[in-house]
Design a protein around this motif. Structure first.
Motif, short mmCIF file in Angstrom:
data_model
loop_
_atom_site.label_atom_id
_atom_site.label_comp_id
_atom_site.label_asym_id
_atom_site.label_seq_id
_atom_site.Cartn_x
_atom_site.Cartn_y
_atom_site.Cartn_z
N LEU A 147 0.83 -1.14 -0.14
CA LEU A 147 0.10 0.24 -0.11
C LEU A 147 0.89 1.23 0.20
CD1 LEU A 147 -2.88 1.11 0.24
CD2 LEU A 147 -2.71 1.10 2.69
N GLY A 148 0.54 2.11 -0.78
CA GLY A 148 1.33 3.33 -0.84
C GLY A 148 0.59 4.45 -1.11
N ALA A 149 0.91 6.05 -0.87
CA ALA A 149 0.32 6.93 -1.24
C ALA A 149 1.25 8.18 -1.78
CB ALA A 149 -0.28 7.69 0.21
N PHE A 150 0.78 8.88 -2.71
CA PHE A 150 1.52 9.81 -3.36
C PHE A 150 0.85 11.15 -3.46
CE2 PHE A 150 3.32 5.76 -4.82
CZ PHE A 150 4.47 6.15 -5.20
N GLU A 151 1.80 12.02 -2.95
CA GLU A 151 1.21 13.35 -3.51
C GLU A 151 1.42 13.89 -4.69
OE1 GLU A 151 -0.52 15.39 -1.21
OE2 GLU A 151 -0.28 14.14 0.38
N CYS A 152 0.39 14.45 -5.53
CA CYS A 152 0.61 14.48 -6.92
C CYS A 152 0.25 15.96 -7.42
CB CYS A 152 -0.27 13.55 -7.97
SG CYS A 152 -0.04 11.76 -7.26
N ARG A 153 0.97 16.50 -8.46
CA ARG A 153 0.50 17.81 -8.73
C ARG A 153 0.92 17.79 -10.46
NH1 ARG A 153 4.97 20.05 -7.13
NH2 ARG A 153 5.90 20.85 -8.93
N ILE A 154 0.16 18.39 -11.19
CA ILE A 154 0.29 18.62 -12.56
C ILE A 154 0.35 20.04 -12.96
CG2 ILE A 154 -0.88 18.36 -15.03
CD1 ILE A 154 -2.47 16.02 -13.73
N ASP A 155 1.60 20.33 -13.50
CA ASP A 155 1.90 21.68 -14.05
C ASP A 155 1.91 21.91 -15.53
OD1 ASP A 155 2.38 22.32 -11.07
OD2 ASP A 155 4.62 22.18 -11.29
N ALA A 156 1.40 23.16 -15.65
CA ALA A 156 1.64 23.74 -17.23
C ALA A 156 3.00 23.89 -17.12
CB ALA A 156 0.77 24.88 -17.32
N ALA A 157 3.73 23.32 -18.51
CA ALA A 157 5.36 23.42 -18.54
C ALA A 157 5.60 24.72 -18.98
CB ALA A 157 5.75 22.31 -19.66
N GLY A 158 6.43 25.40 -18.60
CA GLY A 158 7.00 26.79 -18.93
C GLY A 158 6.15 27.94 -18.36
N ALA A 159 5.03 27.73 -17.51
CA ALA A 159 4.00 28.66 -16.92
C ALA A 159 4.79 29.23 -15.73
CB ALA A 159 2.86 28.22 -16.64
N PRO A 160 4.56 30.41 -15.44
CA PRO A 160 5.10 31.12 -14.31
C PRO A 160 4.70 30.37 -12.96
CG PRO A 160 4.06 32.52 -15.63
CD PRO A 160 3.64 31.41 -16.42
N ALA A 161 5.39 30.32 -11.92
CA ALA A 161 5.17 29.52 -10.89
C ALA A 161 3.71 29.64 -10.33
CB ALA A 161 6.24 29.49 -9.65
N THR A 162 3.20 30.82 -10.22
CA THR A 162 1.93 31.24 -9.55
C THR A 162 1.01 30.80 -10.39
OG1 THR A 162 2.32 33.45 -10.82
CG2 THR A 162 3.03 33.27 -8.35
N LEU A 163 1.12 30.57 -11.77
CA LEU A 163 0.01 30.18 -12.70
C LEU A 163 0.32 28.65 -13.21
CD1 LEU A 163 0.05 33.11 -15.06
CD2 LEU A 163 -1.50 32.66 -12.96
#
Length: 160
Positions: A118-134
């Motif tokens: 059993l495992g758990a992962f924190e996941c995130r999808i980012d827009a490549a090349g976008a400013p960190a705030t967006l």
């Protein structure tokens, strides 16, 4: 053939094949983390007029987790095994669709791994090349299970 990033082709890390492999390549990985790239192609089987529905992001996350497990398996000289997506907690998407022509970076970080698979992962999808705030388009905590012997698990349905 290896990708220029130094990682094997993503299809060799997954228990998927053909059109079901949604990740393009692995960009980086270490003991607990992996980042993979996804390109949203207008002719993709999952792409509608507005793009790929943000709900597909959970599958991008699950495949990145599977690539992490597969990468570790290959490093140990073991075969890539099937795992199971058990669910997610608080999947949040900043928009309804991922736009055609965009490139996404799928980040997964293992936060729990039990001896029982059993495992758990924190996941995130980012827009490549976008400013960190967006950049952040979706987040979730994803729970997975990889039994030691998938055939035995499926035969009797118990996590022994």
């Amino acid at each position: 053939m290896n990708d220029p990033s130094g990682f094997p082709p993503v299809a060799s890390l997954l228990p998927h094949s053909g059109r079901m492999v949604l990740l393009e390549r692995v960009l980086s990985a270490d003991h607990d983390k992996l980042c993979a790239e996804v390109r949203i192609d207008a002719d993709s089987m999952l792409c509608g007029a507005d793009g790929v529905g943000a709900w597909v992001g959970i599958e991008y996350m699950a495949q990145a987790i599977a690539a992490h497990a597969g990468w570790h398996a290959l490093k140990r000289g073991e075969p890539v095994k099937v795992g199971f997506l058990l669910g997610s907690r608080k999947y949040e998407a900043a928009r309804a669709c991922f736009a055609p022509g965009s490139t996404l970076h799928v980040h997964v970080q293992r936060v729990l791994q039990g001896e029982n698979g059993l495992g758990a992962f924190e996941c995130r999808i980012d827009a490549a090349g976008a400013p960190a705030t967006l950049a952040t388009l979706a987040t979730a905590t994803v729970t997975v299970f990889q039994p030691k012997n998938v055939n035995e698990f499926l035969k009797d349905g118990s996590a022994v």
